[in-house]
Design an enzyme around this catalytic site. Sequence first.
Site, PDB file in Angstrom:
ATOM      1  N   GLY A 278       0.802  -1.211   0.000  1.00 41.00           N
ATOM      2  CA  GLY A 278       0.000   0.000   0.000  1.00 41.00           C
ATOM      3  C   GLY A 278       0.839   1.268   0.000  1.00 41.00           C
ATOM      4  O   GLY A 278       1.990   1.274  -0.444  1.00 41.00           O
ATOM      5  N   GLY A 280       2.364   3.066   2.389  1.00 43.50           N
ATOM      6  CA  GLY A 280       3.626   3.047   3.117  1.00 43.50           C
ATOM      7  C   GLY A 280       4.655   2.160   2.457  1.00 43.50           C
ATOM      8  O   GLY A 280       5.847   2.500   2.403  1.00 43.50           O
ATOM      9  N   ASP A 309      -8.606  -1.573   0.886  1.00 45.95           N
ATOM     10  CA  ASP A 309      -9.480  -0.425   1.150  1.00 45.95           C
ATOM     11  C   ASP A 309      -9.723   0.440  -0.079  1.00 45.95           C
ATOM     12  O   ASP A 309     -10.546   1.353  -0.034  1.00 45.95           O
ATOM     13  CB  ASP A 309      -8.883   0.462   2.250  1.00 45.95           C
ATOM     14  N   ARG A 354      -9.826   1.979   7.162  1.00 43.92           N
ATOM     15  CA  ARG A 354      -9.277   2.802   8.235  1.00 43.92           C
ATOM     16  C   ARG A 354      -9.564   4.283   8.011  1.00 43.92           C
ATOM     17  O   ARG A 354     -10.030   4.974   8.903  1.00 43.92           O
ATOM     18  CB  ARG A 354      -7.765   2.592   8.355  1.00 43.92           C
ATOM     19  N   MET A 461     -11.714 -12.894   7.712  1.00 39.23           N
ATOM     20  CA  MET A 461     -12.266 -13.875   6.776  1.00 39.23           C
ATOM     21  C   MET A 461     -12.245 -13.311   5.362  1.00 39.23           C
ATOM     22  O   MET A 461     -11.986 -14.034   4.391  1.00 39.23           O
ATOM     23  CB  MET A 461     -13.693 -14.238   7.183  1.00 39.23           C
TER      24      MET A 461
END
Length: 537
Positions: A278, A280, A309, A354, A461
């Site tokens: 991602g 970072g 995300d 997030r 999951m």
Amino acid sequence: MESLSPVIGQKAIFPSTTGYTDHDLFLGPVRLRNVRNLNRACRRLRIRVQTGNGVSKNAAAGVGIDFSDPDWKLKYSREFEARFNIPHMTDVFPDAVSYPSTFCLKMRTPITEKFAEGYPSDEKWHGYVNNNDRVLLKVINYSSPSSAGAECIDSNCSWVEQWVHRAGPREKIFFKPEEVKAAIVTCGGLCPGLNDVIRQIVITLEIYGVKKIVGIPFGYRGFSEKGLAEMPLSRKVVQNVHLSGGSLLGVSRGGPKVSDIVDSIQERGINMLFVLGGNGTHAGANAIHDECRKRRIKAAVVGVPKTIDNDIMLMDKTFGFDTAVEEAQRAINSAYIEAHSAYRGIGIVKLMGRSSGFIAMQASLASGQIDICLIPEVPFNLHGPHGVLRHLKYLLETKGSAVVCAAEGAGQDFLEKTNAKDASGNAVLGDIGVYLQQEIKKYFKELGQTADVKYIDPTYMIRACRANASDGILCTVLGQNAVHGAFAGYSGITVGICNTHYVYFPIPEVISKPRVVDPNSRMWHRCLTSTGQPDFL
């Protein structure tokens, strides 16, 4: 640069570039040291900020756009082209030799040791992408800043074309396949499709004629941790890995110093590095690219954006997202059945997200069973006459049941801050799902009313399952184009899908800030229409 731990995560953000010294580049709350070519980086890390009237303004290096200049459009286009110009090997090695591509699908012959001669063919193959091919970044010509989802440069919403590099195989390559040692590393958390990308990178490398392909185990840690040996990869090894979830190579957050990673790259003889991760992780990949350039190492560092995300800037979507939305339907359907089958039942589902609510929004739209969708980008009140709890009371009185979908980053202001960080430097979030469950039970208990509240958290999951067909195709093309980009001599780039076409972006542009849901976008308006929820403020 010090340990990669602070910059490997989903919230690595490049703020405005004013005030940088020659040795400091800030990523959110953390600092990268020894990042080279700062003047160039500062020019490229320009961030578009939102002004009060909704008109985007270029705020790079404290210099705005002079809209009174009749040539401002031309100057803006040139500045954009400079920012999105992708680094090439010839920038550092102007005398680098190119070779006829060994990638040709017109006439396939057995691979020999004379890779540099290319695949023989009776006529020119028209399957290559020209280096000057471009893809339009923005395709909507907004007529007003007040239009839903408008992204404008000036107050008149003037149209300015913005072009980015098209991905694909080039006719000339800058590596002899027999001299290539390619490495693949997967960082961060799990995501559906990791194995699919690994598989396609390996297969495409072999088609070019590469014999030495390895996997670095457990993220960037694999470059320094003793006892973690690199994994030899071949088509035989990866043939069926896409049939299961997870990562063949393992994942981890954090890592050693960039200098240590590049030391390891040199020692191992790696000259192609493919990094799956991602924001970072890409910040780390870009630092590795810069360090390789500083040392004049002829190596290509290419990223493949991995975030379930879907919070990577400039891209239509990232792999794993479609699978996450599809798998979330199971949890939402279970919550609906529990709520619908109970007397005054309420089902709560917490999904990943997030800082961005794309999964929650799209899953709510897809299911048609959600009454309330809560995302980090849209604040809400829990109590009060216009709060979530009051609306739940209304739903139980009118429908007899209700289903709530919440992104994990939603409503964090209600929760106690711990200041705890994970290995990537991300703040450890409180559990909004548990908090909602407790507050809902407390609310109806104080009213003396019944409420049967069930909470479902399918996070692990979802992210551990295998990619669905849509993501499988996306992973396949991303993996192939990552290899094409490396052989074409590009480095410090990442590959993505933009307006249905595959493109190469310079890494700093895609990690300048996280992509988030625009509350004024048509997609969020569609979600509100589907749920029927009011404004909770």
